[in-house]
Scaffold this motif. Structure first.
Motif, PDB file in Angstrom:
ATOM      1  N   PHE A   1      13.741  15.067  22.121  1.00 54.86           N
ATOM      2  CA  PHE A   1      13.982  15.634  20.823  1.00 54.86           C
ATOM      3  C   PHE A   1      13.866  14.625  19.915  1.00 54.86           C
ATOM      4  O   PHE A   1      13.624  15.067  18.791  1.00 54.86           O
ATOM      5  N   ASP A   2      13.530  13.506  19.954  1.00 58.50           N
ATOM      6  CA  ASP A   2      13.471  12.345  19.060  1.00 58.50           C
ATOM      7  C   ASP A   2      12.157  11.789  19.057  1.00 58.50           C
ATOM      8  O   ASP A   2      11.872  10.644  18.651  1.00 58.50           O
ATOM      9  N   ASN A   3      10.853  12.514  19.453  1.00 64.94           N
ATOM     10  CA  ASN A   3       9.662  11.980  19.428  1.00 64.94           C
ATOM     11  C   ASN A   3       9.272  11.818  17.882  1.00 64.94           C
ATOM     12  O   ASN A   3       9.634  12.618  17.166  1.00 64.94           O
ATOM     13  N   GLY A   4       8.566  10.322  17.888  1.00 62.28           N
ATOM     14  CA  GLY A   4       8.425  10.141  16.446  1.00 62.28           C
ATOM     15  C   GLY A   4       7.539  11.104  15.572  1.00 62.28           C
ATOM     16  O   GLY A   4       7.959  11.112  14.320  1.00 62.28           O
ATOM     17  N   ARG A   5       6.686  11.571  16.327  1.00 61.49           N
ATOM     18  CA  ARG A   5       5.716  12.433  15.565  1.00 61.49           C
ATOM     19  C   ARG A   5       6.204  14.011  15.643  1.00 61.49           C
ATOM     20  O   ARG A   5       5.977  14.606  14.496  1.00 61.49           O
ATOM     21  N   PHE A   6       6.765  14.530  16.614  1.00 57.85           N
ATOM     22  CA  PHE A   6       7.046  15.662  16.835  1.00 57.85           C
ATOM     23  C   PHE A   6       8.684  15.827  17.250  1.00 57.85           C
ATOM     24  O   PHE A   6       9.032  16.365  18.300  1.00 57.85           O
ATOM     25  N   PRO A   7       9.433  15.354  16.253  1.00 58.77           N
ATOM     26  CA  PRO A   7      11.020  15.560  16.500  1.00 58.77           C
ATOM     27  C   PRO A   7      11.432  17.084  16.853  1.00 58.77           C
ATOM     28  O   PRO A   7      10.574  17.879  15.940  1.00 58.77           O
ATOM     29  N   VAL A   8      12.093  17.384  17.769  1.00 57.15           N
ATOM     30  CA  VAL A   8      12.384  18.988  17.843  1.00 57.15           C
ATOM     31  C   VAL A   8      13.537  19.246  16.895  1.00 57.15           C
ATOM     32  O   VAL A   8      14.519  18.720  16.960  1.00 57.15           O
ATOM     33  N   TYR A   9      13.182  20.097  16.077  1.00 51.97           N
ATOM     34  CA  TYR A   9      14.244  20.726  14.996  1.00 51.97           C
ATOM     35  C   TYR A   9      14.907  22.126  15.401  1.00 51.97           C
ATOM     36  O   TYR A   9      15.990  22.263  15.222  1.00 51.97           O
ATOM     37  N   GLY A  10      14.284  22.633  16.408  1.00 42.83           N
ATOM     38  CA  GLY A  10      14.808  23.937  16.993  1.00 42.83           C
ATOM     39  C   GLY A  10      13.855  24.703  17.572  1.00 42.83           C
ATOM     40  O   GLY A  10      12.668  24.358  17.934  1.00 42.83           O
ATOM     41  N   GLY A  11      14.248  26.118  17.820  1.00 38.34           N
ATOM     42  CA  GLY A  11      13.236  26.956  18.403  1.00 38.34           C
ATOM     43  C   GLY A  11      13.419  28.448  18.344  1.00 38.34           C
ATOM     44  O   GLY A  11      14.644  28.786  17.998  1.00 38.34           O
ATOM     45  N   LEU A  12      12.428  29.278  18.300  1.00 38.11           N
ATOM     46  CA  LEU A  12      12.633  30.589  18.251  1.00 38.11           C
ATOM     47  C   LEU A  12      12.572  31.052  19.846  1.00 38.11           C
ATOM     48  O   LEU A  12      11.760  30.962  20.591  1.00 38.11           O
ATOM     49  N   TYR A  13      13.873  31.770  20.108  1.00 36.06           N
ATOM     50  CA  TYR A  13      14.009  32.124  21.555  1.00 36.06           C
ATOM     51  C   TYR A  13      13.919  33.702  21.403  1.00 36.06           C
ATOM     52  O   TYR A  13      14.379  34.648  20.705  1.00 36.06           O
TER      53      TYR A  13
END
Ligand SMILES: Cc1cc2nc3c(=O)[nH]c(=O)nc-3n(C[C@H](O)[C@H](O)[C@H](O)COP(=O)(O)OP(=O)(O)OC[C@H]3O[C@@H](n4cnc5c(N)ncnc54)[C@H](O)[C@@H]3O)c2cc1C
Length: 417
Positions: free
Chosen positions: A161-173
């Motif tokens: 979730f905390d990847n420096g370049r692509f942190p996960v903000y959320g998702g469309l389920y």
């Protein structure tokens, strides 16, 4: 032969001697009302619906190899209806509805598993885009839930979730999305078409299309000439080559798309997860293998195998999203030939030649489209009118510029924009 629990039990107790072949192996007849070129998912589904919905029987599907040996047996099996634009949205919704009754209708286990699809987002801008897409899906009558970061964490705790370049903000389920067993879909439609009298002719390559006075009259094949009242071209990655036999130049490029599978692991990923920013997606098969892929190889080719830069790109994206994947051993990779259209949307249409019809441009998303495409193409072939759900898939949109459907605002090849 019908499948049932009782039948499986009885056969199991009596040495499995009662099973019969799923389809005949007929010799080609000299003439048919309709010839379908291509025994992939779309061609077989078209033949099935022509017989089932329109009562037509004098039909042949001509396949140069074996049934299901093309992309329908090479894809990563994702089935979904999460398209945003008018034209696409109603078509994929129609297709998903057909998927939901398919096993009962075909009496064949296609292993359709509605395990849910999560499209991850990694910025505020991407969240807005997915919120818009989700609203379009809900307005269309499909399901979409916008998840925040914690919502994604509950479904997919293994992501970084905390990847420096692509942190996960959320998702469309999209809970009704999922997977199916790819070649079982081809086999199910083949069996259903054969039962209704369609001739499925394998090892029969179409080498020419006969046209007289602007009207199609038949095809030349490696097993002789066959006359036909109507001909449907449904050959996916080979669309440009087969259309050229009728003197047509299509707005289609053929590109390689690769896929990968790991050794079997205990269940860990119970949804489909897509990582659009890195171009990576993954699910876990019922055998336990992690099935994943990424972008096309980015050069035109008819070779159903890929190259190492794309392999490296997919592995990097996977490691960025879920570092745990680095422990799994990749068993196999393979490629398929994609029929890429300029706007990422397909064509289901007549051509300028009377009696000649075209179904192509499915890019890397045509597996989920198999039921809808077959249903709508059969409608067009039988009635001469486009089905309402495929009304915008016109071929001339690339000449007139009217009705272009550019699903993601980037064309079909994201990296080139
Ligand atoms: C690696 C990979 C992953 C994919 N993942 C997904 C996914 O997860 N979800 C999704 O929705 N889609 C996916 N796709 C796309 C999907 O598989 C294709 O869009 C779809 O299968 C194409 O339609 P088809 O099944 O009819 O094609 P095919 O199965 O390729 O059928 C076309 C047939 O035409 C035959 N043919 C060609 N030329 C001739 C000729 N001259 N005479 C007679 N027969 C001929 C071929 O032999 C072939 O069998 C993926 C594709 C690949 C390669």
């Amino acid at each position: 032969m019908r499948f049932s629990g009782l039948r499986v039990l009885t056969e199991g107790l009596t040495g499995n001697r009662g099973w019969t072949a799923h389809w005949r192996d007929p010799e080609p007849k000299p003439a048919y009302d309709i010839v379908i070129i291509g025994g992939g998912g779309h061609g077989l589904a078209t033949a099935y619906y022509l017989a089932r919905e329109h009562g037509l029987r004098n039909i042949a599907v001509l396949e140069k190899g074996y049934l299901g040996g093309g992309n329908v047996g090479r894809n990563t099996t994702i089935v979904r209806a999460n398209y945003g634009l008018p034209g696409n949205s109603e078509f994929y919704s129609h297709s998903l509805t057909l998927w939901e009754g398919l096993e009962q209708e075909l009496n064949f286990n296609v292993m359709h598993s509605q395990r849910g699809v999560i499209n991850l987002f990694h910025s505020d801008g991407q969240r807005d885009a997915y919120a818009r897409r989700g609203n379009a899906m809900v307005n269309q009558g499909d399901d979409a839930i916008l998840l925040d970061r914690d919502g994604v964490r509950r479904l997919a705790p293994y992501l970084d979730f905390d990847n420096g370049r692509f942190p996960v903000y959320g998702g469309l389920y999209h809970p009704r999305g999922g997977t199916a067993r790819h070649d079982a879909v081809a086999w199910g439609y083949a069996r259903g078409a054969d039962q209704r009298g369609v001739d499925l002719i394998q090892n029969c390559e179409v080498t020419g299309i006969d046209i007289q006075n602007g009207k199609v009259t038949g095809v030349q094949t490696s097993r002789g000439a066959i006359r036909a009242g109507k001909v449907g071209i449904v050959v996916a990655g080979r669309s440009s080559q087969v259309a050229a036999m009728a003197g047509m130049r299509l707005p289609i490029e053929s590109h390689v798309l690769q896929a990968f599978v790991t050794e079997g692991l205990k269940p860990v990923i119970d949804t489909v997860v897509t990582f659009g920013m890195g171009h990576f997606y993954i699910s876990q098969s019922d055998k336990g293998g992690l099935v994943f892929g990424g972008d096309i190889d980015m050069y035109a080719s008819y070779a159903a195998r890929g190259n190492l830069p794309a392999v490296e790109h997919v592995m990097e994206a996977g490691m960025a999203l879920m570092p745990m994947i680095g422990k799994a051993r990749v068993l196999r990779s393979w490629g398929g030939i994609m029929d890429m259209s300029p706007d990422g949307s397909p064509v289901i249409d007549r051509t300028g030649i009377e009696g000649l019809y075209l179904n192509c441009g499915w890019c890397y998303g045509g597996f989920k489209a198999v039921p809808g495409s077959g249903h709508c193409f059969a409608h067009l072939l039988a009635t001469g009118r486009p089905h309402a759900a495929a009304a915008q898939f016109r071929l001339d949109r690339f000449r007139t510029g009217a009705g272009i459907m550019d699903e993601e605002g980037t064309g079909a090849q994201h990296n080139l924009h």
